[in-house]
Design a protein around this motif. Structure first.
Motif, PDB file in Angstrom:
ATOM      1  N   GLY A  17      45.337  11.123 -22.507  1.00 21.35           N
ATOM      2  CA  GLY A  17      44.642  12.102 -21.666  1.00 21.35           C
ATOM      3  C   GLY A  17      44.757  11.768 -20.191  1.00 21.35           C
ATOM      4  N   GLN A  18      44.667  10.481 -19.853  1.00 22.23           N
ATOM      5  CA  GLN A  18      44.809  10.076 -18.459  1.00 22.23           C
ATOM      6  C   GLN A  18      46.226  10.340 -17.957  1.00 22.23           C
ATOM      7  OE1 GLN A  18      42.198   9.070 -16.376  1.00 22.23           O
ATOM      8  NE2 GLN A  18      41.199   9.932 -18.172  1.00 22.23           N
ATOM      9  N   VAL A  19      47.196  10.119 -18.822  1.00 17.91           N
ATOM     10  CA  VAL A  19      48.584  10.426 -18.450  1.00 17.91           C
ATOM     11  C   VAL A  19      48.725  11.926 -18.210  1.00 17.91           C
ATOM     12  CG1 VAL A  19      50.979  10.460 -19.285  1.00 17.91           C
ATOM     13  CG2 VAL A  19      49.557   8.420 -19.623  1.00 17.91           C
ATOM     14  N   LEU A  20      48.161  12.714 -19.103  1.00 13.26           N
ATOM     15  CA  LEU A  20      48.220  14.167 -18.957  1.00 13.26           C
ATOM     16  C   LEU A  20      47.522  14.605 -17.666  1.00 13.26           C
ATOM     17  CD1 LEU A  20      49.102  16.863 -20.121  1.00 13.26           C
ATOM     18  CD2 LEU A  20      47.076  16.837 -21.577  1.00 13.26           C
ATOM     19  N   LEU A  21      46.376  14.001 -17.361  1.00 15.54           N
ATOM     20  CA  LEU A  21      45.684  14.314 -16.107  1.00 15.54           C
ATOM     21  C   LEU A  21      46.549  13.968 -14.895  1.00 15.54           C
ATOM     22  CD1 LEU A  21      42.010  13.211 -16.837  1.00 15.54           C
ATOM     23  CD2 LEU A  21      42.792  15.512 -16.240  1.00 15.54           C
ATOM     24  N   SER A  22      47.265  12.848 -14.976  1.00 16.12           N
ATOM     25  CA  SER A  22      48.155  12.473 -13.871  1.00 16.12           C
ATOM     26  C   SER A  22      49.262  13.503 -13.687  1.00 16.12           C
ATOM     27  CB  SER A  22      48.782  11.103 -14.126  1.00 16.12           C
ATOM     28  OG  SER A  22      47.799  10.111 -14.131  1.00 16.12           O
ATOM     29  N   PHE A  23      49.848  13.951 -14.803  1.00 18.91           N
ATOM     30  CA  PHE A  23      50.869  14.987 -14.718  1.00 18.91           C
ATOM     31  C   PHE A  23      50.292  16.282 -14.154  1.00 18.91           C
ATOM     32  CE2 PHE A  23      53.339  12.588 -18.038  1.00 18.91           C
ATOM     33  CZ  PHE A  23      54.432  12.335 -17.234  1.00 18.91           C
ATOM     34  N   MET A  24      49.087  16.615 -14.582  1.00 22.91           N
ATOM     35  CA  MET A  24      48.443  17.829 -14.073  1.00 22.91           C
ATOM     36  C   MET A  24      48.206  17.710 -12.569  1.00 22.91           C
ATOM     37  SD  MET A  24      45.695  18.646 -17.063  1.00 22.91           S
ATOM     38  CE  MET A  24      44.845  19.858 -16.080  1.00 22.91           C
ATOM     39  N   HIS A  25      47.787  16.529 -12.126  1.00 20.50           N
ATOM     40  CA  HIS A  25      47.554  16.303 -10.699  1.00 20.50           C
ATOM     41  C   HIS A  25      48.856  16.473  -9.918  1.00 20.50           C
ATOM     42  CE1 HIS A  25      45.762  14.710  -7.082  1.00 20.50           C
ATOM     43  NE2 HIS A  25      46.733  13.817  -7.001  1.00 20.50           N
ATOM     44  N   GLU A  26      49.916  15.873 -10.420  1.00 19.77           N
ATOM     45  CA  GLU A  26      51.219  15.994  -9.756  1.00 19.77           C
ATOM     46  C   GLU A  26      51.709  17.437  -9.765  1.00 19.77           C
ATOM     47  OE1 GLU A  26      52.872  13.694  -7.941  1.00 19.77           O
ATOM     48  OE2 GLU A  26      51.088  12.477  -8.285  1.00 19.77           O
ATOM     49  N   GLN A  27      51.485  18.125 -10.881  1.00 22.72           N
ATOM     50  CA  GLN A  27      51.891  19.520 -10.963  1.00 22.72           C
ATOM     51  C   GLN A  27      51.086  20.358  -9.971  1.00 22.72           C
ATOM     52  OE1 GLN A  27      51.210  21.432 -14.736  1.00 22.72           O
ATOM     53  NE2 GLN A  27      52.483  23.169 -14.216  1.00 22.72           N
ATOM     54  N   GLY A  28      49.797  20.064  -9.842  1.00 22.74           N
ATOM     55  CA  GLY A  28      48.958  20.770  -8.870  1.00 22.74           C
ATOM     56  C   GLY A  28      49.460  20.562  -7.451  1.00 22.74           C
ATOM     57  N   LYS A  29      49.850  19.319  -7.129  1.00 16.45           N
ATOM     58  CA  LYS A  29      50.390  19.046  -5.795  1.00 16.45           C
ATOM     59  C   LYS A  29      51.696  19.802  -5.583  1.00 16.45           C
ATOM     60  CE  LYS A  29      50.693  14.598  -5.243  1.00 16.45           C
ATOM     61  NZ  LYS A  29      50.615  13.137  -5.061  1.00 16.45           N
ATOM     62  N   ALA A  30      52.525  19.848  -6.606  1.00 16.62           N
ATOM     63  CA  ALA A  30      53.800  20.563  -6.493  1.00 16.62           C
ATOM     64  C   ALA A  30      53.563  22.063  -6.326  1.00 16.62           C
ATOM     65  CB  ALA A  30      54.670  20.289  -7.721  1.00 16.62           C
ATOM     66  N   GLU A  31      52.608  22.609  -7.076  1.00 12.31           N
ATOM     67  CA  GLU A  31      52.299  24.036  -6.953  1.00 12.31           C
ATOM     68  C   GLU A  31      51.741  24.353  -5.570  1.00 12.31           C
ATOM     69  OE1 GLU A  31      49.721  24.791 -10.283  1.00 12.31           O
ATOM     70  OE2 GLU A  31      51.401  24.965 -11.688  1.00 12.31           O
ATOM     71  N   GLU A  32      50.899  23.465  -5.039  1.00 13.17           N
ATOM     72  CA  GLU A  32      50.355  23.665  -3.692  1.00 13.17           C
ATOM     73  C   GLU A  32      51.472  23.616  -2.655  1.00 13.17           C
ATOM     74  OE1 GLU A  32      48.151  24.552  -0.560  1.00 13.17           O
ATOM     75  OE2 GLU A  32      47.486  24.694  -2.637  1.00 13.17           O
TER      76      GLU A  32
END
Length: 174
Positions: A117-132
């Motif tokens: 889950g923490q790995v998935l959260l990290s990917f989500m965070h990176e994806q959010g930064k990329a989308e921004e």
């Protein structure tokens, strides 16, 4: 020595290990545990393959509602976080995904699913930064397109003025 290992593996409780081993030996699987991995170690694989997000979501919500607070809730919490995090899911909702994955980490910090889950959260965070960054670049591109359009309009207007000046100059020279 090898003959001792095979019967021990084949006599295990999970028949998928035996099947996976047979497929591996026959050259039909990339690893002896590939069948086990795809079905047991990553339960969300099934929903990725069959696309039944609605059924997967409902089943995990039921399981979460029925499980006790002591044990057994880590997998449904991860699965719910996954359903809400996975980009292809029709239920994609990053806020809900974060909520489930953070709950997983706080309730079951030593579970391997909490780590996943923490790995998935990290990917989500990176994806959010990329989308921004992508949104920012699109806005910048729109701004530049607007500036280019205005400059072209000014250039066209300047050409029209030049044509008018040439006409006036010719008339004056006559």
């Amino acid at each position: 020595m090898r003959s001792r290992r095979v019967p021990r593996i084949l006599s295990g409780r999970d028949p998928r290990i035996a099947v996976g081993m047979c497929l591996f030996i026959a050259g039909c699987a990339s690893s002896p545990l590939s069948l086990l991995w795809s079905q047991s170690l990553f339960p969300a694989q099934k929903v990725i393959e069959n696309g039944d997000y609605k059924g997967f979501l409902a089943a995990n919500q039921r399981t979460l509602a029925e499980c006790g607070v002591e044990t057994g809730c880590d997998v449904p919490l991860f699965n719910l976080g996954f359903v809400y995090a996975f980009p292809s899911s029709p239920y994609r909702d990053p806020q809900k995904a974060r909520r489930y994955l953070n709950e997983l980490h706080s309730r079951y910090p030593h579970s391997p699913w909490a780590t996943h889950g923490q790995v998935l959260l990290s990917f989500m965070h990176e994806q959010g930064k990329a989308e921004e960054a992508q949104r920012r670049l699109r806005a910048e591109l729109r701004t530049r397109d607007t500036i280019i359009r205005k400059l072209r309009e000014q250039l066209n207007r300047a050409r029209e003025i030049d044509v008018e000046l040439e006409k006036m100059e010719r008339e004056l020279l006559r």
